[in-house]
Scaffold this active site. Sequence first.
Site, PDB file in Angstrom:
ATOM      1  N   ILE A   9     -32.544  19.833   0.435  1.00 13.30           N
ATOM      2  CA  ILE A   9     -31.957  21.038   1.030  1.00 13.30           C
ATOM      3  C   ILE A   9     -32.976  22.166   1.102  1.00 13.30           C
ATOM      4  O   ILE A   9     -33.113  22.837   2.129  1.00 13.30           O
ATOM      5  CB  ILE A   9     -30.727  21.484   0.221  1.00 13.30           C
ATOM      6  CG1 ILE A   9     -29.691  20.365   0.202  1.00 13.30           C
ATOM      7  CG2 ILE A   9     -30.115  22.750   0.814  1.00 13.30           C
ATOM      8  CD1 ILE A   9     -28.621  20.556  -0.834  1.00 13.30           C
ATOM      9  N   ALA A  25     -23.696  19.368  -6.218  1.00 14.38           N
ATOM     10  CA  ALA A  25     -24.718  19.174  -7.244  1.00 14.38           C
ATOM     11  C   ALA A  25     -26.118  19.007  -6.673  1.00 14.38           C
ATOM     12  O   ALA A  25     -27.113  19.377  -7.309  1.00 14.38           O
ATOM     13  CB  ALA A  25     -24.362  17.961  -8.095  1.00 14.38           C
ATOM     14  N   CYS A  29      -6.305  34.415 -27.871  1.00 12.81           N
ATOM     15  CA  CYS A  29      -6.123  35.840 -27.550  1.00 12.81           C
ATOM     16  C   CYS A  29      -6.660  36.222 -26.175  1.00 12.81           C
ATOM     17  O   CYS A  29      -6.420  37.336 -25.705  1.00 12.81           O
ATOM     18  CB  CYS A  29      -6.782  36.713 -28.621  1.00 12.81           C
ATOM     19  SG  CYS A  29      -8.602  36.647 -28.619  1.00 12.81           S
ATOM     20  N   THR A  86     -23.646  17.455  -1.352  1.00 14.88           N
ATOM     21  CA  THR A  86     -22.360  16.978  -1.849  1.00 14.88           C
ATOM     22  C   THR A  86     -21.918  15.754  -1.060  1.00 14.88           C
ATOM     23  O   THR A  86     -22.087  15.693   0.158  1.00 14.88           O
ATOM     24  CB  THR A  86     -21.274  18.069  -1.761  1.00 14.88           C
ATOM     25  OG1 THR A  86     -19.996  17.497  -2.097  1.00 14.88           O
ATOM     26  CG2 THR A  86     -21.192  18.681  -0.386  1.00 14.88           C
ATOM     27  N   CYS A 141     -13.347  32.013 -31.734  1.00 12.48           N
ATOM     28  CA  CYS A 141     -13.206  33.455 -31.541  1.00 12.48           C
ATOM     29  C   CYS A 141     -13.034  34.136 -32.895  1.00 12.48           C
ATOM     30  O   CYS A 141     -12.758  33.485 -33.915  1.00 12.48           O
ATOM     31  CB  CYS A 141     -11.999  33.706 -30.642  1.00 12.48           C
ATOM     32  SG  CYS A 141     -11.602  35.447 -30.345  1.00 12.48           S
ATOM     33  N   PHE A 154     -24.207  13.944 -10.534  1.00 15.43           N
ATOM     34  CA  PHE A 154     -23.300  12.995 -11.178  1.00 15.43           C
ATOM     35  C   PHE A 154     -23.418  11.584 -10.622  1.00 15.43           C
ATOM     36  O   PHE A 154     -23.471  10.620 -11.366  1.00 15.43           O
ATOM     37  CB  PHE A 154     -21.847  13.479 -11.034  1.00 15.43           C
ATOM     38  CG  PHE A 154     -21.542  14.663 -11.894  1.00 15.43           C
ATOM     39  CD1 PHE A 154     -20.998  14.506 -13.152  1.00 15.43           C
ATOM     40  CD2 PHE A 154     -21.798  15.961 -11.438  1.00 15.43           C
ATOM     41  CE1 PHE A 154     -20.714  15.597 -13.958  1.00 15.43           C
ATOM     42  CE2 PHE A 154     -21.526  17.058 -12.232  1.00 15.43           C
ATOM     43  CZ  PHE A 154     -20.976  16.872 -13.485  1.00 15.43           C
ATOM     44  N   ARG A 155     -23.475  11.468  -9.302  1.00 10.90           N
ATOM     45  CA  ARG A 155     -23.253  10.154  -8.691  1.00 10.90           C
ATOM     46  C   ARG A 155     -24.499   9.449  -8.161  1.00 10.90           C
ATOM     47  O   ARG A 155     -24.409   8.310  -7.747  1.00 10.90           O
ATOM     48  CB  ARG A 155     -22.226  10.286  -7.551  1.00 10.90           C
ATOM     49  CG  ARG A 155     -20.844  10.635  -8.062  1.00 10.90           C
ATOM     50  CD  ARG A 155     -19.858  10.924  -6.947  1.00 10.90           C
ATOM     51  NE  ARG A 155     -18.528  11.086  -7.489  1.00 10.90           N
ATOM     52  CZ  ARG A 155     -18.089  12.204  -8.058  1.00 10.90           C
ATOM     53  NH1 ARG A 155     -18.882  13.244  -8.142  1.00 10.90           N
ATOM     54  NH2 ARG A 155     -16.861  12.279  -8.552  1.00 10.90           N
ATOM     55  N   THR A 176     -30.237  19.898  -8.009  1.00  9.14           N
ATOM     56  CA  THR A 176     -31.133  18.844  -8.501  1.00  9.14           C
ATOM     57  C   THR A 176     -32.600  19.219  -8.276  1.00  9.14           C
ATOM     58  O   THR A 176     -33.471  18.817  -9.054  1.00  9.14           O
ATOM     59  CB  THR A 176     -30.843  17.493  -7.804  1.00  9.14           C
ATOM     60  OG1 THR A 176     -30.876  17.676  -6.388  1.00  9.14           O
ATOM     61  CG2 THR A 176     -29.481  16.957  -8.211  1.00  9.14           C
ATOM     62  N   HIS A 196     -15.409  25.377  -9.258  1.00 11.85           N
ATOM     63  CA  HIS A 196     -15.229  24.713 -10.556  1.00 11.85           C
ATOM     64  C   HIS A 196     -15.600  25.607 -11.735  1.00 11.85           C
ATOM     65  O   HIS A 196     -15.820  25.114 -12.846  1.00 11.85           O
ATOM     66  CB  HIS A 196     -16.032  23.412 -10.585  1.00 11.85           C
ATOM     67  CG  HIS A 196     -15.551  22.406  -9.584  1.00 11.85           C
ATOM     68  ND1 HIS A 196     -16.342  21.401  -9.075  1.00 11.85           N
ATOM     69  CD2 HIS A 196     -14.331  22.255  -8.994  1.00 11.85           C
ATOM     70  CE1 HIS A 196     -15.641  20.671  -8.213  1.00 11.85           C
ATOM     71  NE2 HIS A 196     -14.419  21.175  -8.148  1.00 11.85           N
TER      72      HIS A 196
END
Length: 248
Positions: A234, A27, A135, A193, A153, A38-39, A31, A124
């Site tokens: 990053i 994640a 279907c 992560t 659907c 999440f954390r 960001t 994920h």
Amino acid sequence: MLESEKQLKQLANWVAESSRIVFFGGAGVSTESGIPDFRSEDGLYRQHFRYPPEVMLSHEFFMEHPEEFFQFYREKMVAPQIEPNDAHRILARWEEEGRLSAVITQNIDGLHQKAGSRKVWELHGSVYRNHCMECGKSWPLEKVLETDGVPRCTCGGIIKPDVVLYGEGLEESVLQRSVQALERADLLIIGGTSLAVYPAAGLIQYYGGQRLVLINRSSTPMDRYADLRFSGKIGEVLRTEEEIRCHR
């Protein structure tokens, strides 16, 4: 020379020498584009909802409370207006240059592909893929967003996002491709992560190379095994590495 400068020069050397880089991201990669994780302190798990996010993102909750699931999903999990950041763009450029062989991501936002990456293994799933539970017909994200309540659907079945909920297994073909990429990699960069979510985090054990780089704001279980570790953003780390490599 500052230790961080030495590390960045070392990273630049490794990237220049590599042709099978694998980037394993979470994640924290997104960001910097404005998508909450999440954390962290501002993450979804620290916010207050009627049910905990990890409960609302479970298969059981989806089956029992689909309307509440989709309300949370549309508000917090889907952001098609968000654009890729430097990290996404640089990784796409590395692939184009023949340096990067795969991105393995835990994210479902599709930003790597939006930046131009093609070899992306989405552990994920993706918000951009959806299917009818009756279907099997495929539906675009727009169908989910433009519907009030539970999207249906044409056959009447519930349209489920192709994202892996808590209590569901990862897609076997994606796992196999991820393992193959890790086994062949000559440089593994892990970014954004905490390596706390399994079985995704367990894939790291398949990397057999000698160069491991970690970029994460908080500590991870792999810190002691990393050859280089950065605690900055990053995008900033990768952008600085590129500047060093291009001006040598």
